[in-house]
Design a protein around this motif. Structure first.
Motif, short mmCIF file in Angstrom:
data_model
loop_
_atom_site.label_atom_id
_atom_site.label_comp_id
_atom_site.label_asym_id
_atom_site.label_seq_id
_atom_site.Cartn_x
_atom_site.Cartn_y
_atom_site.Cartn_z
N THR A 1 -80.51 11.01 -69.21
CA THR A 1 -80.18 12.26 -68.53
C THR A 1 -80.88 12.35 -67.17
OG1 THR A 1 -79.89 13.40 -70.65
CG2 THR A 1 -80.21 14.78 -68.71
N LEU A 2 -82.14 11.94 -67.12
CA LEU A 2 -82.86 11.97 -65.84
C LEU A 2 -82.25 11.00 -64.83
CD1 LEU A 2 -86.58 12.19 -67.01
CD2 LEU A 2 -85.27 13.95 -65.80
N VAL A 3 -81.88 9.82 -65.30
CA VAL A 3 -81.25 8.84 -64.40
C VAL A 3 -79.94 9.41 -63.84
CG1 VAL A 3 -80.11 6.60 -64.31
CG2 VAL A 3 -82.34 6.82 -65.43
N ALA A 4 -79.14 10.03 -64.71
CA ALA A 4 -77.87 10.59 -64.26
C ALA A 4 -78.09 11.73 -63.27
CB ALA A 4 -77.07 11.09 -65.46
N ARG A 5 -79.05 12.59 -63.54
CA ARG A 5 -79.33 13.70 -62.63
C ARG A 5 -79.88 13.19 -61.30
NH1 ARG A 5 -79.49 18.84 -64.01
NH2 ARG A 5 -81.39 19.29 -62.81
N ALA A 6 -80.73 12.17 -61.35
CA ALA A 6 -81.25 11.60 -60.11
C ALA A 6 -80.11 11.00 -59.28
CB ALA A 6 -82.29 10.54 -60.42
N GLY A 7 -79.15 10.37 -59.96
CA GLY A 7 -78.00 9.81 -59.26
C GLY A 7 -77.16 10.86 -58.58
N ARG A 8 -77.16 12.08 -59.12
CA ARG A 8 -76.41 13.20 -58.51
C ARG A 8 -77.29 14.00 -57.56
NH1 ARG A 8 -74.49 13.29 -63.85
NH2 ARG A 8 -75.97 14.92 -64.41
N ARG A 9 -78.53 13.51 -57.34
CA ARG A 9 -79.47 14.14 -56.41
C ARG A 9 -79.77 15.59 -56.81
NH1 ARG A 9 -77.19 13.30 -50.54
NH2 ARG A 9 -79.30 14.05 -50.01
N GLN A 10 -79.96 15.80 -58.11
CA GLN A 10 -80.33 17.12 -58.61
C GLN A 10 -81.85 17.19 -58.79
OE1 GLN A 10 -77.58 16.78 -61.99
NE2 GLN A 10 -76.61 18.66 -61.31
N VAL A 11 -82.38 18.40 -58.80
CA VAL A 11 -83.81 18.62 -59.00
C VAL A 11 -84.14 18.29 -60.45
CG1 VAL A 11 -85.70 20.27 -58.92
CG2 VAL A 11 -83.86 20.40 -57.23
N LEU A 12 -84.98 17.29 -60.67
CA LEU A 12 -85.19 16.77 -62.02
C LEU A 12 -85.91 17.75 -62.93
CD1 LEU A 12 -86.10 13.04 -61.28
CD2 LEU A 12 -83.87 14.08 -61.71
N TRP A 13 -86.78 18.60 -62.39
CA TRP A 13 -87.55 19.49 -63.24
C TRP A 13 -86.89 20.86 -63.40
CZ3 TRP A 13 -89.30 17.40 -58.63
CH2 TRP A 13 -89.28 18.26 -57.52
N GLN A 14 -85.73 21.06 -62.81
CA GLN A 14 -85.04 22.34 -62.94
C GLN A 14 -84.36 22.44 -64.29
OE1 GLN A 14 -81.46 23.12 -60.47
NE2 GLN A 14 -82.65 24.84 -59.64
N ALA A 15 -84.41 23.64 -64.91
CA ALA A 15 -83.75 23.85 -66.21
C ALA A 15 -82.26 23.57 -66.10
CB ALA A 15 -84.00 25.27 -66.68
#
Length: 334
Positions: free
Chosen positions: A242-256
């Motif tokens: 999930t973190l890898v996918a969110r990082a790939g979408r340039r989302q804030v990793l620690w955001q709910a």
């Protein structure tokens, strides 16, 4: 070290203390307004008090008296990690400060229990152990979003790690205390949540599982250390992908958010109990695999670990197509 009580006595005391502290905290939190409100990034539907995992943290702190060598470092690290979570439950902390307190707590534990120091050396072993502790603290925090999930996973992982190294001093007592404390909290959180762990609880659970892993590692051969990654594997796979996918979408990793696989399953109609059972089944199988190859020489432990993580990644991808991300989680901050 204090004389060790019978395991059954420790289990009953830990269960009772966890339940009573959580129940008392629930009333206080409701009175003071320390509750999580429903929202688009949350799965619950009614305001629910948080911070009930304080009972688990207290039980672990008391159980550290029987850990043996390194118990002071364990206790200090627990106070720092769980304390950071408690402070955040009462009044949100800046993410950087929260991570700093986690790292300080993790360093206390990692210095006392470096990972494979005879192979990596003490400085590098401490650094790897630190990453292991902070990683599991945050993984348990990330996956504490469905009734019973974080608690049952910690219970099963604790028992699995204790069985991997039954001769490790104090490991069995600490594992029983953690498992019993989880059982004491569960009636208030599963199947219907009347109380949430809060960050104090999720931090204590991740820290406790990490500590059990590092203590177990001290009794394992270097080639068997890979087995420590099997009991918490479903948590690591879900959080990692999930973190890898969110990082790939340039989302804030620690955001709910609601992008973990278990959250997507609930959003698509699975019950909290069903998701909890699905994840528990994986963990039971992973622990059984670890125990089955524990007595085998390298490279079998590494092969078993790699097989489990490849299978878990493929299963995560398959279920991810069945349970796509909810529309409200598609925003990018880029």
């Amino acid at each position: 070290m204090n004389p060790m009580p019978p395991l059954w006595m420790l289990a009953i005391a830990s269960l009772a203390a966890s339940f009573l502290l959580a129940w008392g905290w629930r009333g206080w939190a409701l009175h003071r307004g320390h509750v999580d409100h429903p929202g688009e990034r949350r799965l619950h539907q009614v305001p629910t008090p948080r911070g009930g995992g304080i009972g688990i943290a207290v039980v672990l702190l008391l159980a550290s008296a029987w850990l043996g060598e390194g118990r002071e470092a364990f206790a200090l690290g627990l106070v720092l990690c769980a304390g950071a979570g408690l402070a955040d439950d009462l009044r949100p902390l800046p993410p950087a400060l929260k991570l700093l307190l986690q790292a300080a707590g993790g360093l206390s534990l990692a210095w006392a229990f470096p990972l494979l120091p005879e192979w990596l050396g003490h400085p590098l072993g401490t650094a790897v152990a630190l990453l292991f502790v902070v990683g599991l603290v945050n993984v348990w925090n990330f996956l504490d979003g469905s009734n019973g999930m974080a608690t049952t996973q910690a219970l099963l992982a604790a028992l699995g790690l204790a069985l991997l190294a039954p001769s490790a001093p104090g490991l069995g007592w600490l594992a029983v205390a953690l498992a019993a404390a989880c059982l004491g909290f569960l009636p208030l959180n599963f199947p219907r949540a009347r109380l949430f762990l809060g960050d104090v609880g999720s931090h204590a659970l991740g820290y406790g599982v990490a500590a059990l892993g590092l203590v177990a590692a001290s009794q394992l051969e270097a080639g068997q250390a890979w087995l420590l990654l099997l009991p918490p594997s479903v948590m690591l796979i879900d959080a990692g992908l999930t973190l890898v996918a969110r990082a790939g979408r340039r989302q804030v990793l620690w955001q709910a958010h609601r992008e973990h696989l278990y959250q997507r399953a609930v959003a698509h109609g699975w019950s909290h109990a069903g998701v909890c059972a699905l994840y528990a089944a994986w963990t039971v199988a992973a622990c059984a695999l670890a125990l089955a190859v524990a007595g085998l020489a390298p490279p079998w432990p590494l092969a078993a670990c790699a097989l489990a993580y490849v299978a878990g990644t493929l299963l995560h991808a398959a279920l991810g197509r069945r349970w796509p991300r909810p529309g409200e989680t598609l925003e990018s901050v880029g």
